[in-house]
Design an enzyme around this catalytic site. Sequence first.
Site, mmCIF file in Angstrom:
data_model
loop_
_atom_site.group_PDB
_atom_site.id
_atom_site.type_symbol
_atom_site.label_atom_id
_atom_site.label_comp_id
_atom_site.label_asym_id
_atom_site.label_seq_id
_atom_site.Cartn_x
_atom_site.Cartn_y
_atom_site.Cartn_z
ATOM 1 C CG ASP A 52 -1.678 1.201 1.445
ATOM 2 O OD1 ASP A 52 -2.401 1.565 0.515
ATOM 3 O OD2 ASP A 52 -1.570 1.832 2.522
ATOM 4 C CG ASP B 185 -1.448 8.168 2.076
ATOM 5 O OD1 ASP B 185 -0.396 8.564 2.601
ATOM 6 O OD2 ASP B 185 -2.495 8.819 2.055
ATOM 7 N N GLY C 65 -7.240 4.593 3.471
ATOM 8 C CA GLY C 65 -7.414 3.492 2.510
ATOM 9 C C GLY C 65 -8.742 3.502 1.758
ATOM 10 N NE ARG D 231 -9.722 11.878 -5.623
ATOM 11 C CZ ARG D 231 -9.188 12.047 -6.830
ATOM 12 N NH1 ARG D 231 -9.841 12.725 -7.752
ATOM 13 N NH2 ARG D 231 -8.006 11.525 -7.126
ATOM 14 C CB SER E 43 -3.920 7.283 -4.067
ATOM 15 O OG SER E 43 -3.773 8.600 -4.546
ATOM 16 C CG ASN F 290 -3.764 12.392 -6.526
ATOM 17 O OD1 ASN F 290 -3.698 13.090 -7.532
ATOM 18 N ND2 ASN F 290 -4.821 12.414 -5.722
ATOM 19 C CG ASP G 192 -2.051 2.609 6.299
ATOM 20 O OD1 ASP G 192 -2.405 2.203 5.159
ATOM 21 O OD2 ASP G 192 -2.307 3.743 6.728
HETATM 22 P P1 B16 Z 1 -7.002 9.886 -4.046
HETATM 23 P P2 B16 Z 1 -3.608 4.198 -0.213
HETATM 24 C C1 B16 Z 1 -5.555 5.995 -0.232
HETATM 25 O O1 B16 Z 1 -4.231 5.650 -0.537
HETATM 26 C C2 B16 Z 1 -5.594 6.895 0.995
HETATM 27 O O2 B16 Z 1 -5.219 6.153 2.152
HETATM 28 C C3 B16 Z 1 -6.998 7.409 1.203
HETATM 29 O O3 B16 Z 1 -7.028 8.279 2.316
HETATM 30 C C4 B16 Z 1 -7.471 8.142 -0.081
HETATM 31 O O4 B16 Z 1 -8.804 8.589 0.079
HETATM 32 C C5 B16 Z 1 -7.383 7.166 -1.251
HETATM 33 O O5 B16 Z 1 -6.045 6.707 -1.375
HETATM 34 C C6 B16 Z 1 -7.798 7.818 -2.568
HETATM 35 O O6 B16 Z 1 -6.862 8.817 -2.858
HETATM 36 O O7 B16 Z 1 -8.056 10.863 -3.655
HETATM 37 O O8 B16 Z 1 -5.606 10.464 -4.124
HETATM 38 O O9 B16 Z 1 -7.355 9.103 -5.298
HETATM 39 O O10 B16 Z 1 -3.531 4.095 1.280
HETATM 40 O O11 B16 Z 1 -4.520 3.136 -0.837
HETATM 41 O O12 B16 Z 1 -2.257 4.254 -0.877
HETATM 42 MG MG MG Z 2 -2.895 3.199 3.248
#
Ligand code: B16
Ligand code: MG
Length: 216
Positions: A12, A14, A49, A52, A120, A122, A174
């Site tokens: 993962d 973030d 996790g 959006r 994400s 991003n 996490d």
């Molecule tokens: P985005 P991960 C997740 O990343 C984040 O933990 C979560 O808080 C966020 O809402 C999700 O990505 C979507 O992110 O808005 O940038 O597309 O933990 O899966 O790496």
């Molecule tokens: Mg995460």
Amino acid sequence: MNNKKIKAILFDLDGVVLSTDHYHFLAWKQMADELAIPFTKTDNERLRGVSRMESLEIVLEKYTGAPLTAEEKVALAEKKNDAYRVYLRQMSPSDVADEVRDTLRELRRRGYRLAIGSSSKNARFILSQTEMTDFFDAIADGTDISRSKPDPEVFVKAAQFVNTDPAECAVVEDAFAGIEAAVGGGMLPVAIGSAVDCPMAVHKLTTFSDLLKLFN
Ligand code: B16
Ligand code: MG
């Protein structure tokens, strides 16, 4: 499940490789303030996790204004993302701990294939800002999937991208939703951070470099 059969480790992003929690918080808070929605750091924890649009629904639970159309919700999520990306532009290699880089290098030296499995959209931008892209053999992210964690799709894709059977993959997560996704995908779930409280986790890391004790 036996650690010895593991050939690939899916991370993962973030909360595991680095953290953008605070930036998510600031961006959601900005949007929440504009709509007079109470939003605290504890509320932000619930978004770990989560995709959006699902995160937006959680933030809107305390919204008491006029009903929002689907288009208005998409516009709100886009606005939050624009604010979030302004913060991401400040990121640099110093946002990743040396322990993480050293551990990833050593795992690769030991022959493990390494991939990212992130919800994400991003993820690639964050990896590029922090100069982490080349540490991984493949990246599966929010742009590759139609169902977010706890659905195993992103990890199944990451396993495919590194040509490895899911049963030979470990997942480092996490978030509870991510541990559930790993189990659903038939992978070995390894928890770090908040996910160590998840009953489905098979291994629990105190610190990232504990991976070197699990996979030798
Ligand atoms: P985005 P991960 C997740 O990343 C984040 O933990 C979560 O808080 C966020 O809402 C999700 O990505 C979507 O992110 O808005 O940038 O597309 O933990 O899966 O790496
Ligand atoms: Mg995460």
